[in-house]
Design a protein around this motif. Structure first.
Motif, mmCIF file in Angstrom:
data_model
loop_
_atom_site.group_PDB
_atom_site.id
_atom_site.type_symbol
_atom_site.label_atom_id
_atom_site.label_comp_id
_atom_site.label_asym_id
_atom_site.label_seq_id
_atom_site.Cartn_x
_atom_site.Cartn_y
_atom_site.Cartn_z
ATOM 1 N N GLU A 100 -12.625 -26.439 -14.566
ATOM 2 C CA GLU A 100 -12.482 -26.297 -13.109
ATOM 3 C C GLU A 100 -11.020 -26.108 -12.720
ATOM 4 O OE1 GLU A 100 -14.422 -29.833 -11.691
ATOM 5 O OE2 GLU A 100 -16.376 -28.830 -11.587
ATOM 6 N N SER A 136 -9.503 -22.815 -10.896
ATOM 7 C CA SER A 136 -8.870 -22.898 -9.576
ATOM 8 C C SER A 136 -7.461 -22.322 -9.570
ATOM 9 C CB SER A 136 -8.847 -24.343 -9.074
ATOM 10 O OG SER A 136 -7.857 -25.091 -9.734
ATOM 11 N N LEU A 137 -6.826 -22.228 -10.746
ATOM 12 C CA LEU A 137 -5.441 -21.767 -10.804
ATOM 13 C C LEU A 137 -5.246 -20.454 -11.554
ATOM 14 C CD1 LEU A 137 -3.819 -25.233 -11.459
ATOM 15 C CD2 LEU A 137 -3.773 -23.928 -9.323
ATOM 16 N N ARG A 193 -13.780 -18.159 -14.526
ATOM 17 C CA ARG A 193 -14.828 -18.341 -13.530
ATOM 18 C C ARG A 193 -15.982 -19.198 -14.051
ATOM 19 N NH1 ARG A 193 -11.654 -16.657 -10.754
ATOM 20 N NH2 ARG A 193 -11.653 -14.971 -9.257
#
Length: 177
Positions: A159, A163-164, A169
């Motif tokens: 995750e 997110s970064l 994905r």
């Protein structure tokens, strides 16, 4: 582009991966997972879906005899079989100076190995590893979540990478042995 994350805890091995397939600026969330079981092994791959397909569906790990040191087996018999599989499948690239495969994590007999594109075999003292473009973020998350449940650590690392990093994905797939 990918994030594959693995760790060992109490002799159990966990490997998780994302679902992004990237070509240039096009990203597709793929149905086919980047983490698979091959006999007693868990493999999580980056580099190429073709390489992963060959490892998942064509690779036959050679027999490992208990009297053979596991690291010796990985750097010789195992890697030789991977090279043969990738060559037969038309994936291994050979130029005038070297042969090149791809990068993937392998869990076997309570240990986690990282196979690099030049076929070197690494094993981190930390008990965890990551590869792909989300590697650095995932490693930081694994470091920061020490003491949590293994599947939670894998999920948090993936995750964080998603997110970064624009090339990582969900959904995430996690296997363990």
């Amino acid at each position: 582009m990918t994030c594959i994350v693995g760790l060992v805890e109490n002799g159990d091995i966990y490997i998780g991966g994302d679902s992004a397939g990237v070509s240039g600026s096009l990203m597709t969330v793929r149905k086919d997972p980047k983490v698979c079981r091959v006999g007693d092994f868990i493999i999580g791959f980056t580099s190429s879906f073709r390489m992963g397909q060959l490892l998942a569906h064509s690779f036959e790990p050679p027999k490992h005899y208990d009297e053979t040191d596991l690291y010796d087996y990985m750097v010789t018999s195992f890697v030789d079989a991977v090279r043969d599989c990738l060559k037969r499948g038309g994936f291994a690239r050979v130029d005038s100076s070297a042969e090149e495969g791809g990068t993937f994590l392998v869990g076997y007999k309570g240990r986690l190995f990282e196979i690099e594109s030049d076929y070197q075999v690494g094993e981190a003292l930390s008990g965890y590893a990551a590869c792909g473009c989300g590697r650095e973020v995932a490693l930081g998350a694994l470091f920061a979540t020490n003491g949590q449940k293994p599947k939670d650590r894998i999920k948090t690392a993936l995750e964080a990478a998603a997110s970064l990093n624009a090339y990582v994905r969900a959904p995430f797939n996690v296997l363990s042995v």
